[in-house]
Design a protein around this motif. Structure first.
Motif, PDB file in Angstrom:
ATOM      1  N   THR A 178     -10.064  18.480  14.293  1.00 10.49           N
ATOM      2  CA  THR A 178      -9.780  17.899  14.838  1.00 10.49           C
ATOM      3  C   THR A 178     -10.992  16.886  15.804  1.00 10.49           C
ATOM      4  O   THR A 178     -12.105  16.468  15.212  1.00 10.49           O
ATOM      5  CB  THR A 178      -9.823  19.346  15.857  1.00 10.49           C
ATOM      6  N   LYS A 179     -10.443  16.921  17.446  1.00 12.74           N
ATOM      7  CA  LYS A 179     -11.310  15.777  18.095  1.00 12.74           C
ATOM      8  C   LYS A 179     -13.078  16.555  18.235  1.00 12.74           C
ATOM      9  O   LYS A 179     -13.768  16.550  17.486  1.00 12.74           O
ATOM     10  CB  LYS A 179     -11.137  16.037  20.069  1.00 12.74           C
ATOM     11  N   LYS A 180     -12.918  18.140  18.191  1.00 12.04           N
ATOM     12  CA  LYS A 180     -14.089  19.218  17.809  1.00 12.04           C
ATOM     13  C   LYS A 180     -14.582  18.564  16.184  1.00 12.04           C
ATOM     14  O   LYS A 180     -15.617  18.816  16.377  1.00 12.04           O
ATOM     15  CB  LYS A 180     -13.472  20.453  17.891  1.00 12.04           C
ATOM     16  N   CYS A 206     -12.047   9.462   8.019  1.00 10.25           N
ATOM     17  CA  CYS A 206     -12.878   8.614   8.991  1.00 10.25           C
ATOM     18  C   CYS A 206     -13.372   6.733   8.619  1.00 10.25           C
ATOM     19  O   CYS A 206     -12.842   5.770   9.744  1.00 10.25           O
ATOM     20  CB  CYS A 206     -13.551   9.284  10.282  1.00 10.25           C
ATOM     21  N   ASN A 232     -11.638  25.645  14.718  1.00 10.99           N
ATOM     22  CA  ASN A 232     -10.748  24.479  15.315  1.00 10.99           C
ATOM     23  C   ASN A 232     -11.860  23.348  15.184  1.00 10.99           C
ATOM     24  O   ASN A 232     -11.158  22.255  16.238  1.00 10.99           O
ATOM     25  CB  ASN A 232     -10.500  25.010  16.862  1.00 10.99           C
ATOM     26  N   ARG A 288     -19.275  14.033  13.780  1.00 11.17           N
ATOM     27  CA  ARG A 288     -21.038  13.174  13.707  1.00 11.17           C
ATOM     28  C   ARG A 288     -21.724  13.709  14.398  1.00 11.17           C
ATOM     29  O   ARG A 288     -23.029  12.568  13.701  1.00 11.17           O
ATOM     30  CB  ARG A 288     -19.729  12.591  14.958  1.00 11.17           C
ATOM     31  N   ILE A 296     -14.639  16.149  14.416  1.00 16.29           N
ATOM     32  CA  ILE A 296     -15.284  14.899  14.597  1.00 16.29           C
ATOM     33  C   ILE A 296     -16.252  15.042  15.542  1.00 16.29           C
ATOM     34  O   ILE A 296     -17.090  14.372  15.018  1.00 16.29           O
ATOM     35  CB  ILE A 296     -13.957  13.961  15.420  1.00 16.29           C
ATOM     36  N   ALA A 297     -16.327  15.193  16.375  1.00  9.84           N
ATOM     37  CA  ALA A 297     -17.616  15.276  16.858  1.00  9.84           C
ATOM     38  C   ALA A 297     -18.598  16.187  15.989  1.00  9.84           C
ATOM     39  O   ALA A 297     -19.847  15.602  16.325  1.00  9.84           O
ATOM     40  CB  ALA A 297     -16.971  16.388  18.339  1.00  9.84           C
ATOM     41  N   GLU A 298     -18.574  17.139  15.800  1.00  8.85           N
ATOM     42  CA  GLU A 298     -19.450  17.790  14.906  1.00  8.85           C
ATOM     43  C   GLU A 298     -19.525  17.557  13.512  1.00  8.85           C
ATOM     44  O   GLU A 298     -20.956  17.144  13.518  1.00  8.85           O
ATOM     45  CB  GLU A 298     -18.929  19.303  14.607  1.00  8.85           C
ATOM     46  N   GLU A 315      -6.837  17.436   9.104  1.00  6.63           N
ATOM     47  CA  GLU A 315      -6.932  16.561   9.325  1.00  6.63           C
ATOM     48  C   GLU A 315      -8.113  17.014  10.545  1.00  6.63           C
ATOM     49  O   GLU A 315      -7.991  18.335  11.253  1.00  6.63           O
ATOM     50  CB  GLU A 315      -6.137  15.886  10.510  1.00  6.63           C
ATOM     51  N   TYR A 348     -14.645  13.619   6.690  1.00  5.15           N
ATOM     52  CA  TYR A 348     -15.179  12.970   8.166  1.00  5.15           C
ATOM     53  C   TYR A 348     -15.546  11.172   7.895  1.00  5.15           C
ATOM     54  O   TYR A 348     -14.702  10.954   8.181  1.00  5.15           O
ATOM     55  CB  TYR A 348     -16.317  13.032   9.045  1.00  5.15           C
TER      56      TYR A 348
END
Lengths: 148, 148
Positions: B69-71, B23, B56, B77, B73-75, B67, B19
């Motif tokens: 995933t949304k998931k 990011c 995932n 963060r 990135i959420a994890e 890269e 991350y």
DNA sequence: CTTTAAATTTAGGGTAACCCTAAAATTCAC
DNA sequence: GTGAATTTTAGGGTTACCCTAAATTTAAAG
């Protein structure tokens, strides 16, 4: 000898449980009791106990139960000191002793000695935790001496 | 679907690292770089990455890097929020941002969401950690609304 | 465009910490 | 002493780590 001594999270659970029974409640620790408490099979308890025994944290008399060694007691106290210091911190933050205890359980084998001692200092070297249990002292956690 | 999603301590390390690169520093994440940083062999990184991919949490383009995933990135963060909130707490106690960061690293994947939110509240919902990084917000961690 | 070096992945192994069931051993209580 | 209860052994299984060596793919240099 004895390098660093690393206890897994699971092994820490066993040590804390055995310590509390053996040293704080004077109850002889039997395989089945541990198994029930930790919700595993007796054979599993025997196995973990054998590992702890190889690390010299306890003695195992086959068919008769276990007894923590000096080293095991020291390790358990270290864990329980950590647990109880964290309980103080978290009770302060969560305002709920039961939840504080749960959170402390999750973290107590991961927190470093230095951190715990710093928290201890910040709270004025408390001697009991919110559940009234003794907080073992750490020689490296210097109390400010009383004047005189 | 997707039951509970449990990330091991090690996997958490990978997620946080990826991350931060992807990011926060916009650096493409390559196997060898991760391997060097975490001091393991590239083959090991590939393996862990494949596990994260099965959960995932990231996409893996063979030979080209990963890269989140949304998931993922959420994890990540969630983990970094936890890390940074703990940094605030520990900086307060240890009075040393570097050590606070080290301690936070050890605990950040074990602290519960409730505990973190309680600390967040206690510190008035801070928006940056001692190292100036953003503290992601958690919708379950209600900020007191400004009057009006 | 080809060759070769670097990066990456696969294949194949290994360990340690968990967990389990079923069968054997031991102890305990009657 | 004998049968029931407890405990241990034997034998298995999973998952998460780690590794080396060989194959594959990409990328860089000519």
């Amino acid at each position: 000898m004895d390098a660093e001594l690393s206890v897994t999270e699971n092994e820490a659970k066993y040590l804390k449980l055995i310590y509390r029974k053996q040293c704080e409640e004077s109850i002889k620790v039997k395989t089945t009791a541990v198994a029930k408490f930790l919700r595993v099979r007796p054979a599993t308890v025997t196995e973990v106990i054998q590992n702890l025994s190889e690390k010299n944290l306890l003695r195992h008399r086959r068919y008769h139960g276990v007894e923590l060694t000096k080293k095991g007691i020291a390790e358990a106290r270290k864990l329980l000191r950590t647990h109880r210091i964290l309980e103080i911190l978290f009770t302060d933050i969560l305002d709920n002793a039961q939840r504080a205890c749960n959170e402390a359980s999750k973290l107590d084998c991961h927190a470093s000695r230095d951190l715990i001692n710093a928290i201890c200092r910040a709270y004025g070297h408390p001697e009991i935790c919110p559940c009234e249990k003794t907080i073992f002292s750490d020689p490296k956690c210097k109390k400010k001496q009383m004047g005189g």
